[in-house]
Design an enzyme around this catalytic site. Sequence first.
Site: not given
Ligand code: TXD
Length: 314
Positions: A10, A14, A83, A89, A96, A119, A121, A176
Amino acid sequence: MPRKKVSIIGAGNVGATATYYIAEKVIADLVMIDVAEGMTRAKGLDFLHAGPLRGYDVPIYGAADYAQIADSSVVVITAGLARKPGMDRMDLLKANTEIVRAASRHIARYAPNATVIIVTNPLDVMCHVALRATGFALNRVVGMAGILDSARLRFFVAEALGCALSSVHAMVLGGHGDQMVPLPRYTTVAGIPITELMDKATIDRIMDRTRKGGAEIVGYLKTGSAYYAPAAAAAEMVEAILTDRKHLAPCAAYLRGEYGVEDLFIGVPVVLGRNGVEQILELDLTDAERAELATSTAAVRKGVDELKTFFKVA
Ligand code: TXD
């Protein structure tokens, strides 16, 4: 000694930011995997172009093909949906789960000796998905949340007291979510519990702001969630594992009776080192703290139970 490899699944907000922070530590070769192949390739190149200016010199590769993660020592899963305002969440659970499960199977195939940091959610539930889908040992799957939540708490305490961030240490237990359990008695400034330094109203306000720290940022951003601090927290975990730092911090770990919790990932103090979660520490809790932890644990249990119903996960 050759540098170790760290892969980030991903390359969104993040994932890409964590990649950048880890690059600046010059401790690992880096691979980012994302379904959005052009985007991840672009970010990989962009990071390489920044190397001469920022002073890091490590390979960083963006790809869609999981074969690139081969033999990684640490894999961080950030892939998933973020989110949106008003979205709980738990709403992310179904989408997810599919994403984390698929990623975990690839990790088991290509990087069977890796430690996996989750990471995505809902964090504690996704840890469960990854543990089952990788089949890895319990110490090899760990979730990032407590380090972020306690960093937010540290900032709020330092801000309120007007003292250096580096003097403040904090402890946040539980799932979380809004029911996380920040612990004032175990939040200290140069070893002094904040209960000795602040009145109850100030402490309550800080604890509440910590619980809502993620939501406060979602409220401003509207179209996504926080990523600089989450990425910094993930990078800190990667560094602790890669460098065998024996770092003591709250992380989501699989519990087998600790804190009276069975078969669930919950945020607790752990020692992070070369073997992933090397120790789980059990703190003495008051009845009130124990009750808060039970409420938080029940929320995570509900998510895992839903997961089991939808997906027939063990
Ligand atoms: O404290 C914590 N654990 C968190 C969790 C703090 C902040 C964000 N948190 C969670 O991390 C948030 O709720 C999301 O579930 C993830 C990722 O957050 P982010 O802000 O990085 O989201 P983005 O910018 O949308 O990035 C997600 C990427 C995006 O580039 C998609 O194309 C990719 O995930 N994606 C994938 N990559 C690989 N394989 C698959 N199947 C896939 N699906 C989406």
